[in-house]
Design an enzyme around this catalytic site. Structure first.
Site, mmCIF file in Angstrom:
data_model
loop_
_atom_site.group_PDB
_atom_site.id
_atom_site.type_symbol
_atom_site.label_atom_id
_atom_site.label_comp_id
_atom_site.label_asym_id
_atom_site.label_seq_id
_atom_site.Cartn_x
_atom_site.Cartn_y
_atom_site.Cartn_z
ATOM 1 N N GLU A 164 0.796 -1.231 0.000
ATOM 2 C CA GLU A 164 0.000 0.000 0.000
ATOM 3 C C GLU A 164 0.829 1.282 0.000
ATOM 4 O OE1 GLU A 164 -2.980 -0.263 3.083
ATOM 5 O OE2 GLU A 164 -3.993 -1.912 2.081
ATOM 6 N N GLU A 357 -5.520 -8.597 0.427
ATOM 7 C CA GLU A 357 -6.237 -8.217 1.649
ATOM 8 C C GLU A 357 -7.688 -7.948 1.309
ATOM 9 O OE1 GLU A 357 -4.734 -5.025 4.136
ATOM 10 O OE2 GLU A 357 -2.667 -5.657 3.790
HETATM 11 C C1 FCB Z 1 -4.503 -2.228 5.382
HETATM 12 C C2 FCB Z 1 -3.148 -2.632 5.910
HETATM 13 C C3 FCB Z 1 -3.195 -3.729 6.935
HETATM 14 C C4 FCB Z 1 -4.361 -3.555 7.879
HETATM 15 C C5 FCB Z 1 -5.634 -3.396 7.099
HETATM 16 C C6 FCB Z 1 -6.866 -3.296 7.946
HETATM 17 O O1 FCB Z 1 -4.460 -0.909 4.974
HETATM 18 O O2 FCB Z 1 -2.330 -3.057 4.860
HETATM 19 O O3 FCB Z 1 -1.974 -3.758 7.598
HETATM 20 O O4 FCB Z 1 -4.127 -2.488 8.697
HETATM 21 O O5 FCB Z 1 -5.551 -2.267 6.280
#
Ligand code: FCB
Length: 468
Positions: A164, A357
């Protein structure tokens, strides 16, 4: 429905700083998050990551849980400051010993390691050169990536260099809400660029020591206009440039998008040429074997004049109608997830996509029977897995899904309140309790992604007309 490829990487994700604890073990150096968390008020509830889930010591227990659930992949990160305690130079082999044990044990259990190199925990020593603002950060990252790859490259097939970059740039260097707590708009543009350049350079440097695939995980946020006015449509497109295309285009096409470059140059009052130097865009392009997609929600945008606290002429307004939300009020929009995956397939063809994610905060805790009946997380999972099935049916080249997160953990500046885990963690004792959602997920994985029941939705037409 659902035709997931038989070798689809079903799994779960974590990151080192959020779960490991043991901040002084085995010669670890300080990271920018250690310093940031010490600042009063930086972490809600005043928590820190000294113990977190204690996973540096309890890692075998975590792997047992993954095995019991039948997971095929585990996305986790190496702690940069364990491996390069001084930022540059000395490599701490003891830290690499630890990760080698973890990876070997995963392989023994036939769980694919998906290894992130930078999940936000840059060595604190690198702040003497401005952290990611300084161009030296690129060389420092390459040194670290090479050290990791030389030691572990023969046993890792999936590498993620950066997690990110937009969030690091925005929260770490523009708003000061994450480590290293800097508020500097121009600096944030430099940080974002150096993160991408470091990916390109590291990928090149790692090739001689690993055959693994190398990618970046981007947090992508579909941007939708709040109304059907032309001004809001332009705001949504601008925001898409800022959040999504600014990273996708240089990585997967070539060079930064011109419209967003103009927005940036207006905002910082000068050209970006000193930051984005000749040859940089060539060094970033074509260096990704796959794209990691972190998906949580969308952004509903309206036009708004740029000003002191608003560098760009748009603002996030949120949905006005009835929308399902998580316990942190995040809007739940699985259709936008499907449409995003289809858009990536359409606009950046040929790049395998791994959902690295996706998850939600639900505060459910153990009930009288000791179990955690987090039915809303189960519903969330099912709807997002259905969305992936629809995207695959529309041709999107999806190769895996690692749910965020395996464990409730240290959620950065929000501390321990938001619980994202498939597994509950009692932060006083370290005890883990598998939630109902995890058991349900395990069943879906066993069934190859097949979801029966109410929320198995028939294929739908995506809003941009690309489906089917
Ligand atoms: C993302 C992050 C991860 C976690 C999630 C909820 O932005 O990569 O580490 O904090 O959100």
């Amino acid at each position: 429905m659902a035709d997931f490829p038989p070798d689809f990487l079903w799994g779960a994700a974590t990151s080192a700083y959020q779960i490991e604890g043991s901040l002084d073990a085995d010669g670890r150096g300080r990271s920018v998050w250690d310093s940031f968390a010490e600042l009063p008020g930086s972490v809600q509830g005043g928590g820190d990551a000294r113990i977190a889930c204690d996973s540096y010591r309890r890692w075998e227990e975590d792997l047992d849980i993954l095995s019991d659930l039948g997971m095929r992949a585990y996305r986790f990160s190496l702690a940069w400051s364990r491996i390069m305690p001084d930022g540059r130079g000395r490599v701490n082999e003891r830290a690499l010993d630890h990760y080698e044990r973890v990876i070997d044990e995963l392989r023994r259990r036939e769980i694919e390691p998906v290894v992130t190199l930078n999940h936000w925990d840059m060595p604190a020593a690198l702040m003497t050169h401005g952290g990611w603002i300084g161009r030296d950060s690129v060389d420092a990252f390459v040194e670290y990536a090479v050290a990791a790859s030389e030691r572990l490259g023969d046993r890792v097939d999936w590498w993620i260099t950066q997690n990110e970059p937009w969030i690091i740039q925005l929260l770490g260097y523009q708003l000061g809400l994450h480590a290293p707590g800097i508020r500097d708009l121009r600096g944030s543009a430099a940080a974002g660029h150096h993160l991408l350049l470091a990916h390109g350079r590291a990928a090149d440097a790692m090739r001689s020591s690993t055959k693994g695939r190398i990618g970046v995980a981007l947090n992508l946020l579909p941007c939708v206009p709040a109304t059907d006015s032309a001004a809001d449509a332009e705001a949504a497109w601008g925001s898409d440039g800022y959040v999504n295309r600014w990273f996708l285009d240089p990585l997967l096409r070539h060079g930064y998008p011109a419209d967003m470059r103009a927005h940036w140059e207006r905002a910082i009052g000068g050209p970006l040429d000193e930051i984005i130097r000749d040859g940089d865009e060539d060094a970033i392009a074509g260096r990704s074997d796959f794209l990691g997609v972190n998906f949580y929600t969308h952004r509903v945008m309206s036009a708004a004049p740029a000003g002191a606290d608003r560098p760009f002429p748009w603002q996030v307004v949120g949905s006005t109608g009835e929308v399902d939300r998580t316990d942190e009020s995040t809007e739940i929009v699985p259709d936008a997830f499907r449409d995003l995956l289809l858009r990536l397939h359409r606009e950046y063809p040929g790049i395998p996509l791994m959902v690295t994610e996706n998850g939600a905060v639900y505060g459910d805790s153990p009930t009288h029977d000791g179990a955690i009946h987090d039915v809303r997380r189960t519903r969330y999972l099912r709807s997002h897995i259905s969305a992936m099935a629809e995207a695959i049916a529309g041709g999107a080249p999806l190769v895996g899904y690692t749910h965020w997160s395996l464990l409730d953990n240290f959620e950065w500046a929000l501390g321990y309140r938001p619980r994202f885990g498939l597994v509950y963690v009692d932060f006083r004792t370290g005890e883990r309790v598998v939630k109902d959602s995890a058991l349900h997920y395990a069943e879906i994985v066993r069934a190859g992604g097949c979801i029966d029941g109410d929320d198995a939705r028939p294929p739908q037409v995506d809003s941009m007309g690309a489906f089917g």
